[in-house]
Motif scaffolding. Structure first.
Motif, PDB file in Angstrom:
ATOM      1  N   GLU A  68       0.828  -1.210   0.000  1.00 32.77           N
ATOM      2  CA  GLU A  68       0.000   0.000   0.000  1.00 32.77           C
ATOM      3  C   GLU A  68       0.864   1.264   0.000  1.00 32.77           C
ATOM      4  O   GLU A  68       0.485   2.305  -0.528  1.00 32.77           O
ATOM      5  CB  GLU A  68      -0.909   0.014   1.235  1.00 32.77           C
ATOM      6  N   ALA A  69       2.065   1.125   0.591  1.00 33.56           N
ATOM      7  CA  ALA A  69       2.938   2.295   0.701  1.00 33.56           C
ATOM      8  C   ALA A  69       3.393   2.780  -0.668  1.00 33.56           C
ATOM      9  O   ALA A  69       3.739   3.952  -0.831  1.00 33.56           O
ATOM     10  CB  ALA A  69       4.156   1.963   1.575  1.00 33.56           C
ATOM     11  N   GLU A  70       3.378   1.902  -1.638  1.00 38.00           N
ATOM     12  CA  GLU A  70       3.817   2.298  -2.982  1.00 38.00           C
ATOM     13  C   GLU A  70       2.885   3.380  -3.552  1.00 38.00           C
ATOM     14  O   GLU A  70       3.313   4.214  -4.343  1.00 38.00           O
ATOM     15  CB  GLU A  70       3.871   1.066  -3.901  1.00 38.00           C
ATOM     16  N   LYS A  71       1.616   3.338  -3.119  1.00 36.66           N
ATOM     17  CA  LYS A  71       0.657   4.367  -3.550  1.00 36.66           C
ATOM     18  C   LYS A  71       1.146   5.773  -3.203  1.00 36.66           C
ATOM     19  O   LYS A  71       0.895   6.728  -3.930  1.00 36.66           O
ATOM     20  CB  LYS A  71      -0.685   4.152  -2.830  1.00 36.66           C
ATOM     21  N   LEU A  72       1.827   5.878  -2.048  1.00 36.22           N
ATOM     22  CA  LEU A  72       2.272   7.193  -1.589  1.00 36.22           C
ATOM     23  C   LEU A  72       3.273   7.791  -2.559  1.00 36.22           C
ATOM     24  O   LEU A  72       3.486   8.995  -2.586  1.00 36.22           O
ATOM     25  CB  LEU A  72       2.913   7.088  -0.192  1.00 36.22           C
ATOM     26  N   GLU A  81      -5.860  11.939  -4.148  1.00 44.66           N
ATOM     27  CA  GLU A  81      -6.390  11.402  -2.892  1.00 44.66           C
ATOM     28  C   GLU A  81      -5.790  12.113  -1.674  1.00 44.66           C
ATOM     29  O   GLU A  81      -4.647  11.848  -1.300  1.00 44.66           O
ATOM     30  CB  GLU A  81      -6.097   9.892  -2.809  1.00 44.66           C
ATOM     31  N   PRO A  82      -6.577  13.000  -1.042  1.00 43.07           N
ATOM     32  CA  PRO A  82      -6.077  13.713   0.151  1.00 43.07           C
ATOM     33  C   PRO A  82      -5.573  12.755   1.227  1.00 43.07           C
ATOM     34  O   PRO A  82      -4.602  13.055   1.921  1.00 43.07           O
ATOM     35  CB  PRO A  82      -7.299  14.502   0.637  1.00 43.07           C
ATOM     36  N   ASP A  83      -6.212  11.589   1.348  1.00 44.36           N
ATOM     37  CA  ASP A  83      -5.784  10.650   2.380  1.00 44.36           C
ATOM     38  C   ASP A  83      -4.383  10.113   2.095  1.00 44.36           C
ATOM     39  O   ASP A  83      -3.589   9.898   3.017  1.00 44.36           O
ATOM     40  CB  ASP A  83      -6.778   9.490   2.488  1.00 44.36           C
ATOM     41  N   VAL A  84      -4.080   9.891   0.824  1.00 46.41           N
ATOM     42  CA  VAL A  84      -2.731   9.454   0.451  1.00 46.41           C
ATOM     43  C   VAL A  84      -1.714  10.533   0.834  1.00 46.41           C
ATOM     44  O   VAL A  84      -0.643  10.249   1.363  1.00 46.41           O
ATOM     45  CB  VAL A  84      -2.655   9.137  -1.066  1.00 46.41           C
ATOM     46  N   ARG A  85      -2.074  11.802   0.605  1.00 50.91           N
ATOM     47  CA  ARG A  85      -1.149  12.892   0.962  1.00 50.91           C
ATOM     48  C   ARG A  85      -0.953  12.977   2.477  1.00 50.91           C
ATOM     49  O   ARG A  85       0.171  13.171   2.951  1.00 50.91           O
ATOM     50  CB  ARG A  85      -1.679  14.228   0.426  1.00 50.91           C
ATOM     51  N   ARG A  86      -2.037  12.814   3.237  1.00 50.53           N
ATOM     52  CA  ARG A  86      -1.888  12.871   4.697  1.00 50.53           C
ATOM     53  C   ARG A  86      -0.966  11.757   5.194  1.00 50.53           C
ATOM     54  O   ARG A  86      -0.106  11.975   6.056  1.00 50.53           O
ATOM     55  CB  ARG A  86      -3.268  12.758   5.372  1.00 50.53           C
ATOM     56  N   ARG A  87      -1.123  10.564   4.618  1.00 52.89           N
ATOM     57  CA  ARG A  87      -0.231   9.456   5.015  1.00 52.89           C
ATOM     58  C   ARG A  87       1.204   9.736   4.577  1.00 52.89           C
ATOM     59  O   ARG A  87       2.162   9.414   5.279  1.00 52.89           O
ATOM     60  CB  ARG A  87      -0.736   8.144   4.408  1.00 52.89           C
ATOM     61  N   ALA A  88       1.343  10.310   3.377  1.00 46.91           N
ATOM     62  CA  ALA A  88       2.699  10.609   2.886  1.00 46.91           C
ATOM     63  C   ALA A  88       3.394  11.618   3.810  1.00 46.91           C
ATOM     64  O   ALA A  88       4.571  11.452   4.148  1.00 46.91           O
ATOM     65  CB  ALA A  88       2.636  11.152   1.465  1.00 46.91           C
ATOM     66  N   TRP A  89       2.671  12.644   4.240  1.00 44.20           N
ATOM     67  CA  TRP A  89       3.297  13.638   5.125  1.00 44.20           C
ATOM     68  C   TRP A  89       3.680  13.018   6.457  1.00 44.20           C
ATOM     69  O   TRP A  89       4.744  13.306   7.005  1.00 44.20           O
ATOM     70  CB  TRP A  89       2.369  14.844   5.333  1.00 44.20           C
TER      71      TRP A  89
END
Ligand code: ZN
Length: 272
Positions: A68-72, A81-89
């Protein structure tokens, strides 16, 4: 050789039957680099794993353990995807790279530069450890960008990553660009983004004019940059490969050295 134990010392070039084959091959690599006035170096994740920075696709890699981390790191997901950005930060704040120190492998390349023989250092790493070790930033091409800066996807603003991470720590889960309100991202090249043309040109031009192409800690499986190796060889350069595991391009090399990079690179670069 398919096993992935950390620090494996498997030697993968056939010995000539005399002495320790590892020592023979280190000596051959040292001789090739030592006879070369213009060395171009290409580094990958393997030179930084000993500094505690995990690679992405290896046995204990970030994406191997958490697909799933590859999505980031995929630009279309990141932008939509705002949620992907929040996880990336969040993952940027927690990244082990902020505590990592350069190791003897990075230092060996500084010594090569100090000897006046390093033409260009092209790295696939985004950790900035070559510059921290003392490599001249003017001779380093970060072909996949840098995690140490943030950039705006709309207006192109760039600034120190830590300043944006301070905003995340202060509570902004997905901090927008302070100039234009656009989406901010680490200044790394994500999947789906193009490499910087000028960086590619500079890398391949250097490869075409060097005496030796020294590839360190890279499986030479990420294109187009891995093409530097056959490109240099076709232009007459000698090739030295230093990597913990065999690469697809070992057959092009004048010397192939396995083992721990931090233990062999100093000798190969004439620093120890
Ligand atoms: Zn902006």
């Amino acid at each position: 050789m398919l096993s992935g134990e950390a620090g494996n010392n498997v030697f993968h070039v056939i010995s000539n039957g005399k002495g320790n084959p590892m020592d023979d091959e280190v000596e051959r690599a040292r001789a090739v680099v030592g006879e070369s006035g213009r060395v171009v170096v290409l580094t990958g994740a393997g030179i930084s794993t000993e500094s505690g920075i995990p690679d992405f696709r290896g046995p204990s890699g970030v994406w191997t353990k958490d697909p799933e981390a590859e999505k980031l790191a995929t630009i279309s997901h990141y932008l939509s995807e705002p949620d992907v950005r929040r996880r990336a930060w969040r993952s940027r704040v927690d990244h082990t790279g902020w505590r990592a120190e350069p190791n003897a492998g990075h230092v060996a390349l500084v010594a090569l530069e100090a000897a006046g023989r390093l033409e260009l250092l092209v790295t696939q790493n985004v950790d900035g450890l070559h510059q921290l070790a003392g490599s001249d930033p003017g001779r380093v091409v970060e072909i996949h960008g840098t995690m140490r800066e943030a950039t705006c996807m709309s207006c192109g603003w760039r600034g120190p990553m830590q300043e944006t991470l301070d905003r995340v720590r202060a509570g902004e889960e997905d901090p927008p660009c302070l100039v234009c309100g656009g989406i901010l991202k680490s200044a790394t090249i994500s999947f789906g983004q193009s490499l910087v043309e000028a960086d590619l040109d500079r890398s391949f031009e250097a490869a075409s004019m060097c005496d030796c192409l020294l590839a360190v800690g890279t499986s030479l499986a990420v294109f187009p940059i891995a093409q530097m190796v056959p490109f240099a060889a076709a232009a007459g350069a000698r090739v030295v490969i230093v990597n913990g595991e065999p690469t697809a391009m070992d057959g092009l090399a004048d010397a192939v050295v396995g083992g721990r990079i931090s233990e062999v690179l100093g000798t190969i670069c004439g620093a120890g």
